[in-house]
Design a protein around this motif. Structure first.
Motif: not given
Length: 264
Positions: A146-155, A199-204
């Protein structure tokens, strides 16, 4: 600004969308899948005898001209739309013919969704929306994941905000997190970067690719963007509801060339 990443030159497109994928390692599979809307003279065939097999731990993009049946295929794979004929399996479980209760349980436990409409509950915060499928299933989240997903999506600074307080791009990132957190067998994504900046699209897309390669989840993504498709392991091509080949190890240029050959 388009999404892009360097990739080696791919081999030529093949004619089969299920090459190299066997039933034993299939995460989701369709056989002779046909979907007809309407009847008689007004009938429209959205899918026409499609055979496709997605292996476990793979990232597959689905592309084709507008009206080629891409979203219909995704909906039929998820059991959200009944096929007129043909069969669909998620792992060893056949989806066609299941009761609505069994379909709901299958979708809750084994399939994650990212669609163009975010489908977030307005009364819940972003953090609560992310965890909703797991709450309904009575499961606890893996806090490290959960922490990794939240961090990588900038949320991280948006978890307490409700959907009305988020931009469209932020809402889409919440929807992506909601699909990935339960670690489903299959993630089905319909234009997941359509409302995001580059940028966000590339992260997703990087996160979806990591989910496939590192956690064994399978991702099937409908997209119109050749640069987004280049994140996948292969691109399945549709035209007029039929398979029209595939591109292995795609690059933006190879996808554009394949689409041009289809008139797309």
């Amino acid at each position: 600004m388009p999404l892009a990443r360097p990739r080696p030159a791919p081999p030529a497109p093949s004619a089969s969308a299920s090459a190299g994928a066997t039933e034993a390692v299939a995460a989701v599979r369709a056989q002779a899948l046909t979907k007809v809307h309407g009847r008689g003279e007004t009938a429209v065939t959205a899918l026409d005898g499609v055979d496709v097999c997605v292996t476990r731990g793979s990232f597959t993009a689905v592309m084709g001209p507008s009206g080629s049946g891409k979203s219909t295929l995704l909906n039929c794979l998820a059991g959200l739309d009944d096929a007129t004929s043909g069969r669909v399996w998620v792992g060893p479980q056949e989806v066609t013919g299941l009761s609505e209760k069994a379909l709901t349980r299958l979708r809750r436990d084994r399939i994650g969704f990212v669609f163009q409409s975010f489908n977030l509950l307005p009364v819940l915060t972003a953090g609560e929306n992310m965890l909703l499928p797991m709450v309904l299933a009575g499961r606890r989240p893996d806090e490290a994941w959960r922490a990794e997903v939240v961090e990588r999506l900038g949320l991280g600074d948006r978890l307490g905000h409700r959907p009305a307080e988020l931009s469209g791009g932020q809402q889409q990132r919440v929807a992506v997190a909601r699909a990935l957190l339960p670690r489903p067998d299959v993630v089905l994504a319909d234009e997941p970067t359509g409302n995001l900046d580059s940028r966000t699209g590339a992260q997703v897309l990087s996160l979806l690719r990591s989910a496939a390669r590192e956690t064994g989840q399978s991702v099937v993504m409908v997209t119109h963007d050749p640069a987004a498709a280049a994140y996948a392991d292969r691109v399945v091509l549709l035209a007029d509801g039929r398979l029209a080949g595939e591109v292995a190890d795609p690059t933006p240029d190879s996808v554009l060339a394949a689409l041009a050959a289809l008139g797309g």
